[in-house]
Design a protein around this motif. Structure first.
Motif, PDB file in Angstrom:
ATOM      1  N   LEU A   6       0.813  -1.219   0.000  1.00 17.28           N
ATOM      2  CA  LEU A   6       0.000   0.000   0.000  1.00 17.28           C
ATOM      3  C   LEU A   6       0.850   1.273   0.000  1.00 17.28           C
ATOM      4  O   LEU A   6       0.313   2.368  -0.163  1.00 17.28           O
ATOM      5  N   GLY A   7       2.158   1.124   0.204  1.00 19.55           N
ATOM      6  CA  GLY A   7       3.020   2.303   0.257  1.00 19.55           C
ATOM      7  C   GLY A   7       2.816   3.112   1.526  1.00 19.55           C
ATOM      8  O   GLY A   7       3.022   4.327   1.545  1.00 19.55           O
ATOM      9  N   SER A   8       2.400   2.437   2.612  1.00 20.34           N
ATOM     10  CA  SER A   8       2.124   3.126   3.874  1.00 20.34           C
ATOM     11  C   SER A   8       3.356   3.144   4.773  1.00 20.34           C
ATOM     12  O   SER A   8       4.073   2.140   4.874  1.00 20.34           O
ATOM     13  N   LYS A   9       3.600   4.278   5.427  1.00 20.04           N
ATOM     14  CA  LYS A   9       4.731   4.429   6.334  1.00 20.04           C
ATOM     15  C   LYS A   9       4.223   4.875   7.709  1.00 20.04           C
ATOM     16  O   LYS A   9       3.238   5.603   7.803  1.00 20.04           O
ATOM     17  N   LEU A 145      -6.648  -8.690   4.367  1.00 18.24           N
ATOM     18  CA  LEU A 145      -6.270  -7.620   3.445  1.00 18.24           C
ATOM     19  C   LEU A 145      -5.181  -8.065   2.468  1.00 18.24           C
ATOM     20  O   LEU A 145      -5.240  -7.742   1.281  1.00 18.24           O
ATOM     21  N   GLU A 146      -4.195  -8.809   2.955  1.00 15.13           N
ATOM     22  CA  GLU A 146      -3.122  -9.255   2.060  1.00 15.13           C
ATOM     23  C   GLU A 146      -3.680 -10.154   0.963  1.00 15.13           C
ATOM     24  O   GLU A 146      -3.326 -10.028  -0.210  1.00 15.13           O
ATOM     25  N   ASP A 147      -4.572 -11.073   1.352  1.00 11.67           N
ATOM     26  CA  ASP A 147      -5.205 -11.960   0.371  1.00 11.67           C
ATOM     27  C   ASP A 147      -6.046 -11.156  -0.607  1.00 11.67           C
ATOM     28  O   ASP A 147      -6.081 -11.444  -1.806  1.00 11.67           O
ATOM     29  N   LEU A 148      -6.728 -10.142  -0.081  1.00 11.29           N
ATOM     30  CA  LEU A 148      -7.586  -9.296  -0.913  1.00 11.29           C
ATOM     31  C   LEU A 148      -6.771  -8.555  -1.967  1.00 11.29           C
ATOM     32  O   LEU A 148      -7.119  -8.540  -3.154  1.00 11.29           O
ATOM     33  N   LEU A 149      -5.658  -7.962  -1.553  1.00  6.66           N
ATOM     34  CA  LEU A 149      -4.819  -7.208  -2.480  1.00  6.66           C
ATOM     35  C   LEU A 149      -4.202  -8.125  -3.536  1.00  6.66           C
ATOM     36  O   LEU A 149      -4.176  -7.794  -4.727  1.00  6.66           O
ATOM     37  N   ASN A 150      -3.704  -9.268  -3.091  1.00 10.00           N
ATOM     38  CA  ASN A 150      -3.100 -10.204  -4.043  1.00 10.00           C
ATOM     39  C   ASN A 150      -4.130 -10.751  -5.022  1.00 10.00           C
ATOM     40  O   ASN A 150      -3.845 -10.929  -6.208  1.00 10.00           O
ATOM     41  N   GLU A 151      -5.330 -11.023  -4.529  1.00 10.76           N
ATOM     42  CA  GLU A 151      -6.402 -11.508  -5.410  1.00 10.76           C
ATOM     43  C   GLU A 151      -6.789 -10.439  -6.423  1.00 10.76           C
ATOM     44  O   GLU A 151      -7.021 -10.725  -7.599  1.00 10.76           O
ATOM     45  N   SER A 152      -6.820  -9.195  -5.975  1.00 15.62           N
ATOM     46  CA  SER A 152      -7.167  -8.091  -6.866  1.00 15.62           C
ATOM     47  C   SER A 152      -6.107  -7.927  -7.961  1.00 15.62           C
ATOM     48  O   SER A 152      -6.438  -7.690  -9.128  1.00 15.62           O
TER      49      SER A 152
END
Length: 248
Positions: A6-9, A145-152
């Motif tokens: 997500l590029g979050s810091k 969320l990780e699964d969601l992003l990878n699936e997307s």
């Protein structure tokens, strides 16, 4: 891994456990106010004076502390450490009452009014499945969320393969489209309302979706490059056009 996607810091990674040794001070301060009282074996602050019908539980009947106690310890720490003007708590709307209670009790901690006035809860809605069920960790009907992003990303890459198999950097484009679709879907919905999670809608290349906005951006950029005229981002486009017309 998820934050990198997500590029979050973050400047601080202090979690709930960080405040475990800071709660006794909160209890001591509240005891000195005379407002900490016993109720059916628990220790509470009665908030009827603030027109909050439900008391804030500081200690459970078994002697253990509560979320409220830890949040109060965090407020003390953050006021002293960061000297904040605003402390925003971004959680689901299910915790509206909790933060009303905590912010009211925080006024008893002896902090400068600047800090107690700077406390603000920013509630957001829940995510619903197409069946109408709310995603819930307790019920086990969640998508990580990780699964969601990878699936997307995977689904975006499949669509790209179908639409333009000759495209270079397909994996990089799929990553940007897939993650952008998820982020846009959150931002496109009203913050306080529940949102319906639907893959077909999220990754649609038509309508108000992330992929469509990205597609339109690329098309617009291409048109401007072919026209040989790209307006500067800090100059109003209308003014530029008027200046051109006045010269003709």
């Amino acid at each position: 891994r998820v934050y990198d996607l997500l590029g979050s810091k973050f400047d601080s990674w202090n979690g709930e456990a960080f405040y475990s040794d800071k709660m006794n001070e909160v209890v001591d301060i509240l005891e000195k106010t005379g407002k900490l009282e016993e109720s059916e074996g628990a220790r509470i602050i009665n908030l009827e004076y603030a027109k909050i019908d439900t008391p804030c539980i500081i200690g459970k009947t078994n002697g253990s502390t509560t979320y409220a106690t830890r949040d109060l310890a965090a407020i003390l720490y953050r006021a002293r450490t960061y000297n904040f003007d605003k402390a925003l708590y971004v959680t689901s709307y299910e915790q509206v009452l909790h933060f009303k209670q905590v912010f009211e009790v925080a006024k008893l901690l002896g902090l400068d009014e600047k800090y107690t006035k700077g406390l603000e809860h920013v509630p957001f809605g829940m995510v619903q499945l197409k069946t109408g069920k709310i995603m819930s960790t307790r019920e086990g009907n969640i998508i990580k969320l990780e699964d969601l992003l990878n699936e997307s990303i995977t689904r975006a890459q499949k669509i790209i393969e179908e639409k333009n198999s000759e495209l270079e950097d397909k994996e990089d484009v799929a990553k940007k489209v897939g993650i952008g679709a998820i982020i846009f879907n959150d931002l496109a919905n009203s913050r306080i309302k529940d949102e319906i999670f639907d893959w077909d809608a999220i990754l649609n290349f038509q309508g108000e979706t992330g992929p469509y906005i990205q597609y339109m951006y690329v098309r617009t950029k291409s048109v401007l490059e072919k026209a040989g005229y790209i307006p500067k981002y800090n100059e109003p486009l209308v003014k530029n056009l008027l200046d051109k017309d006045s010269m003709n």
